[in-house]
Design a protein around this motif. Structure first.
Motif, mmCIF file in Angstrom:
data_model
loop_
_atom_site.group_PDB
_atom_site.id
_atom_site.type_symbol
_atom_site.label_atom_id
_atom_site.label_comp_id
_atom_site.label_asym_id
_atom_site.label_seq_id
_atom_site.Cartn_x
_atom_site.Cartn_y
_atom_site.Cartn_z
ATOM 1 N N ALA A 70 1.177 -0.381 1.537
ATOM 2 C CA ALA A 70 2.466 0.026 0.986
ATOM 3 C C ALA A 70 3.364 0.567 2.089
ATOM 4 N N SER A 71 4.664 0.557 1.859
ATOM 5 C CA SER A 71 5.596 1.071 2.865
ATOM 6 C C SER A 71 5.539 2.599 2.910
ATOM 7 N N GLY A 72 5.999 3.150 4.011
ATOM 8 C CA GLY A 72 6.018 4.603 4.171
ATOM 9 C C GLY A 72 4.628 5.171 4.379
ATOM 10 N N SER A 73 4.520 6.478 4.230
ATOM 11 C CA SER A 73 3.238 7.167 4.380
ATOM 12 C C SER A 73 2.709 7.587 3.022
ATOM 13 N N GLY A 74 1.401 7.741 2.939
ATOM 14 C CA GLY A 74 0.782 8.182 1.700
ATOM 15 C C GLY A 74 -0.240 9.272 1.963
ATOM 16 N N THR A 75 -0.495 10.083 0.938
ATOM 17 C CA THR A 75 -1.484 11.146 1.011
ATOM 18 C C THR A 75 -2.781 10.649 0.391
ATOM 19 N N TYR A 76 -3.884 10.929 1.063
ATOM 20 C CA TYR A 76 -5.204 10.496 0.621
ATOM 21 C C TYR A 76 -6.184 11.653 0.710
ATOM 22 N N TYR A 77 -7.300 11.508 -0.004
ATOM 23 C CA TYR A 77 -8.345 12.529 0.008
ATOM 24 C C TYR A 77 -9.701 11.875 0.214
ATOM 25 N N LEU A 78 -10.477 12.438 1.116
ATOM 26 C CA LEU A 78 -11.884 12.092 1.233
ATOM 27 C C LEU A 78 -12.624 13.052 0.320
#
Length: 98
Positions: A70-78
């Protein structure tokens, strides 16, 4: 980046937050202590599981790879979850983005 946590019960669950830019790949490798069986999940910002690593058995390391399209940045969690084991044990996860 090295992430460090501790497992002390069979229901321990640790979360680590990170950001991933478009076109970047996150590679995560977790060294699970011999005293525990744990699984690793990669979640998006809404808590949806994107990928998982569920190697069975105590001391079985877990690893994940995910590419953001996807475009832009995203927040993720381990999300590292313990399923079996006892005693207090420290684990480490290496997170790299390329």
């Amino acid at each position: 980046m090295t992430l460090t946590g501790a497992l002390s019960t069979t229901s321990d669950r640790d979360y680590f937050k990170f950001t991933l830019a478009s076109g970047r790949t996150a590679s995560i490798s977790c060294a699970v202590p011999d005293a525990y069986d744990a699984d690793a999940y990669l979640l998006d910002s809404t808590g949806t599981t994107l990928t998982r690593s569920v190697n069975d058995g105590r001391g079985s390391d877990e690893s994940l790879t995910y590419t953001r399209t996807a475009s832009g940045s995203g927040t993720y969690y381990l999300d590292l979850e313990a399923y079996a084991g006892s005693g207090s044990a420290t684990y480490t996860c290496d997170l790299s983005t390329v």
